[in-house]
Scaffold this active site. Structure first.
Site, PDB file in Angstrom:
ATOM      1  N   ASN A 137      54.345  64.616 -37.205  1.00  0.00           N
ATOM      2  CA  ASN A 137      54.154  63.220 -37.593  1.00  0.00           C
ATOM      3  C   ASN A 137      53.946  63.036 -39.087  1.00  0.00           C
ATOM      4  OD1 ASN A 137      54.528  61.822 -35.207  1.00  0.00           O
ATOM      5  ND2 ASN A 137      52.483  62.369 -34.490  1.00  0.00           N
ATOM      6  N   GLU A 173      51.559  68.313 -26.826  1.00  0.00           N
ATOM      7  CA  GLU A 173      51.137  67.467 -27.939  1.00  0.00           C
ATOM      8  C   GLU A 173      49.633  67.240 -27.980  1.00  0.00           C
ATOM      9  OE1 GLU A 173      53.166  63.694 -28.173  1.00  0.00           O
ATOM     10  OE2 GLU A 173      53.229  63.863 -30.338  1.00  0.00           O
ATOM     11  N   LYS A 175      60.886  66.008 -24.849  1.00  0.00           N
ATOM     12  CA  LYS A 175      60.419  64.637 -24.616  1.00  0.00           C
ATOM     13  C   LYS A 175      61.620  63.767 -24.270  1.00  0.00           C
ATOM     14  CE  LYS A 175      56.565  64.059 -27.820  1.00  0.00           C
ATOM     15  NZ  LYS A 175      56.192  63.148 -28.927  1.00  0.00           N
ATOM     16  N   LYS A 214      61.035  72.952 -35.624  1.00  0.00           N
ATOM     17  CA  LYS A 214      60.544  72.129 -34.517  1.00  0.00           C
ATOM     18  C   LYS A 214      60.260  72.991 -33.285  1.00  0.00           C
ATOM     19  CE  LYS A 214      60.568  68.057 -31.847  1.00  0.00           C
ATOM     20  NZ  LYS A 214      61.030  66.709 -31.568  1.00  0.00           N
ATOM     21  N   HIS A 240      54.889  59.810 -40.593  1.00  0.00           N
ATOM     22  CA  HIS A 240      55.155  58.871 -39.504  1.00  0.00           C
ATOM     23  C   HIS A 240      54.053  57.844 -39.270  1.00  0.00           C
ATOM     24  CE1 HIS A 240      58.597  61.360 -38.752  1.00  0.00           C
ATOM     25  NE2 HIS A 240      58.954  60.669 -37.693  1.00  0.00           N
ATOM     26  N   ARG A 242      63.950  63.328  -8.350  1.00  0.00           N
ATOM     27  CA  ARG A 242      62.783  64.012  -8.926  1.00  0.00           C
ATOM     28  C   ARG A 242      63.177  65.147  -9.868  1.00  0.00           C
ATOM     29  NH1 ARG A 242      61.623  63.281  -3.730  1.00  0.00           N
ATOM     30  NH2 ARG A 242      60.247  61.517  -3.318  1.00  0.00           N
ATOM     31  N   HIS A 289      64.469  53.957 -38.913  1.00  0.00           N
ATOM     32  CA  HIS A 289      63.428  54.970 -38.805  1.00  0.00           C
ATOM     33  C   HIS A 289      63.451  55.924 -39.998  1.00  0.00           C
ATOM     34  CE1 HIS A 289      60.523  57.548 -36.844  1.00  0.00           C
ATOM     35  NE2 HIS A 289      61.334  58.584 -36.966  1.00  0.00           N
ATOM     36  N   HIS A 339      55.612  54.246 -38.692  1.00  0.00           N
ATOM     37  CA  HIS A 339      55.527  53.427 -37.472  1.00  0.00           C
ATOM     38  C   HIS A 339      55.015  52.029 -37.788  1.00  0.00           C
ATOM     39  CE1 HIS A 339      55.434  57.385 -35.008  1.00  0.00           C
ATOM     40  NE2 HIS A 339      56.650  56.901 -35.097  1.00  0.00           N
ATOM     41  N   ARG A 366      51.388  69.966 -32.789  1.00  0.00           N
ATOM     42  CA  ARG A 366      52.584  69.116 -32.722  1.00  0.00           C
ATOM     43  C   ARG A 366      52.402  67.858 -33.574  1.00  0.00           C
ATOM     44  NH1 ARG A 366      56.313  69.026 -27.342  1.00  0.00           N
ATOM     45  NH2 ARG A 366      57.884  67.554 -28.000  1.00  0.00           N
ATOM     46  N   GLU A 403      64.386  63.683 -41.571  1.00  0.00           N
ATOM     47  CA  GLU A 403      63.613  64.514 -40.629  1.00  0.00           C
ATOM     48  C   GLU A 403      63.804  66.000 -40.929  1.00  0.00           C
ATOM     49  OE1 GLU A 403      61.521  63.093 -38.613  1.00  0.00           O
ATOM     50  OE2 GLU A 403      62.319  61.096 -38.144  1.00  0.00           O
TER      51      GLU A 403
END
Ligand SMILES: NC(=O)c1ccc[n+]([C@@H]2O[C@H](COP(=O)([O-])OP(=O)(O)OC[C@H]3O[C@@H](n4cnc5c(N)ncnc54)[C@H](O)[C@@H]3O)[C@@H](O)[C@H]2O)c1
Ligand SMILES: [Zn+2]
Length: 372
Positions: free
Chosen positions: A248, A240, A145, A230, A251, A123, A267, A255, A244, A187
């Site tokens: 994107n 998010e 993330k 960032k 993006h 955990r 990417h 995507h 946030r 990026e």
């Protein structure tokens, strides 16, 4: 020169950026890593072969911590349920207890996978990120993330799990393949657009001023600035729900391009086209005109041509994107450089026209170095 950037999340932590073993030693000492009962250093074959994992295991051994190295195959395929299961089974077989730490040494793939193993084993055990790609340094290792891909889609399984510390040793960039470096540069440039960073102009030379042989001090400054962008955005919106989304930028189209090419398109290439597309949409709405910069970036960074598909095909993929809210496709645009906004009311004819314009610009382009 070493930079430390505070990521004001809960719990807060520092990203260290610098060059050489001293930075690693100091960063580990700053979080008292010597108290770990053991460390599982998780890396991939390329990163290990380049010698980066050995540098990190050396730092842990110097602290007197028993080291176990777990190597996964390089590539996105390792962000799988099967690879995660192997890892956590491996940690259990080693008998690692709650005071053991996990240390990711690699790009975003290793960071996301090892981070999720750290979040889920017992955990949650303590976690250190040592990013070795430009993308992982300025993007993937910041914000907490972690996760893996499901068969149904990318990054569908995961957790927010903050590291104790992140250590970006810019010396690792020297062994990065140029195409991988360009992906990270896209990026980094995106971060510069979000805040109108003064160093954005330095990118506008023939090769965007970036090469693996850039000196350590310049890299350190650029990366630290990229991390700051960032870090500020994620600290303002840890889960998010709001700003946030600005990350994107470029993006939404990216995507869809990745999905339409069955993820054959890298990417960074997809985001470079996505930024150019966002510039076109913004111009069509009467917002700032940054098309020339965006086209230059895509001309430098893209290593595959645009797929020759009607925009309707891409729209079908957008309709399935998990970041869509209430059935509307959201676009991040720039009111002006440094001032992002989110819109969800771009008419279909404007989307189609911009797609045609993007095609006119890039249809047959392949990165020259790679096709030679
Ligand atoms: N968690 C987040 O917030 C976040 C954000 C952005 C991207 N990501 C994830 O990051 C991943 C992409 O990361 P990436 O671009 O770093 O790709 P990657 O981890 O696949 O690394 C790219 C390639 O470079 C190799 N490599 C890494 N470091 C090297 C070095 N120093 N020298 C030589 N080779 C090296 C790797 O083995 C790999 O072949 C994606 O899975 C994406 O979903 C996560
Ligand atoms: Zn991205």
């Amino acid at each position: 020169m070493t930079e430390r950037i505070r990521v004001a999340l809960e719990p807060a932590y520092d990203v260290w950026v610098g060059s050489g073993r001293d930075v690693l030693d100091a960063a580990l000492a700053s979080v008292d890593a010597g108290r770990a009962s053991a460390v599982a250093v998780i890396t991939d074959d390329n990163v290990a072969a380049a010698g980066h994992a050995a540098r990190v295991t050396g730092a842990w051994r110097a602290l007197g911590v028993p080291v176990h190295v777990l190597e996964v195959a390089s590539g996105e395929a390792s962000k799988s349920v099967a690879a995660w299961a192997d890892l956590v089974e491996g940690l259990a077989t080693l008998g690692l207890d709650r005071d053991a730490w996990v240390c990711a040494v690699g790009g975003g793939v290793v960071g996301d996978l090892a981070g999720f193993a750290a979040a889920s084993y017992l955990r949650g055990v303590r976690f250190v990120q040592v990013p070795t790609t430009l993308l992982a340094m300025v993007d993937a290792s910041v914000g907490g993330k972690t996760g893996i891909n499901a068969v149904a889609g990318k990054n569908l399984i995961g957790a927010f799990w903050q590291p104790q510390v992140v250590v970006a040793d810019v010396a690792a960039l020297a062994t990065l393949p140029p195409a991988v470096l360009r992906e990270g540069a896209v990026e980094l440039y995106k971060h510069a657009l979000l805040v109108d960073a003064p160093w954005r102009a330095a990118f506008h030379g023939a090769s965007f001023g970036l090469s693996p042989s850039l000196d350590a001090a310049t890299w350190t400054e650029l990366i630290a600035d990229g991390v700051r962008v960032k870090a500020d955005v994620v600290a303002a919106d840890p889960l998010e729900r709001g700003v946030r989304a600005y990350l994107n930028l470029g993006h939404t189209l990216a995507h869809a391009l990745e999905a339409a090419t069955d993820h054959a398109m890298a990417h960074g290439t997809a985001v470079a086209y996505g930024l150019a597309y966002a510039a076109l949409l913004g111009h069509a709405r009467g917002l700032a005109d940054w098309r020339a910069d965006a086209f230059a970036l895509a001309g430098w960074a893209a290593d595959a041509p645009l797929p020759d598909v009607p925009f309707a095909d891409l729209r079908a993929f957008m309709a399935r994107d998990k970041k869509r809210r209430a059935g509307r496709v959201r676009w991040v645009l720039l009111e002006r450089v440094g001032q992002p906004i989110v819109v969800d009311d771009v008419p279909d004819d404007v989307l189609d026209a911009a797609w045609h314009a993007l095609h006119g610009q890039f249809a047959a382009r392949i990165h020259e170095e790679d096709s030679a």
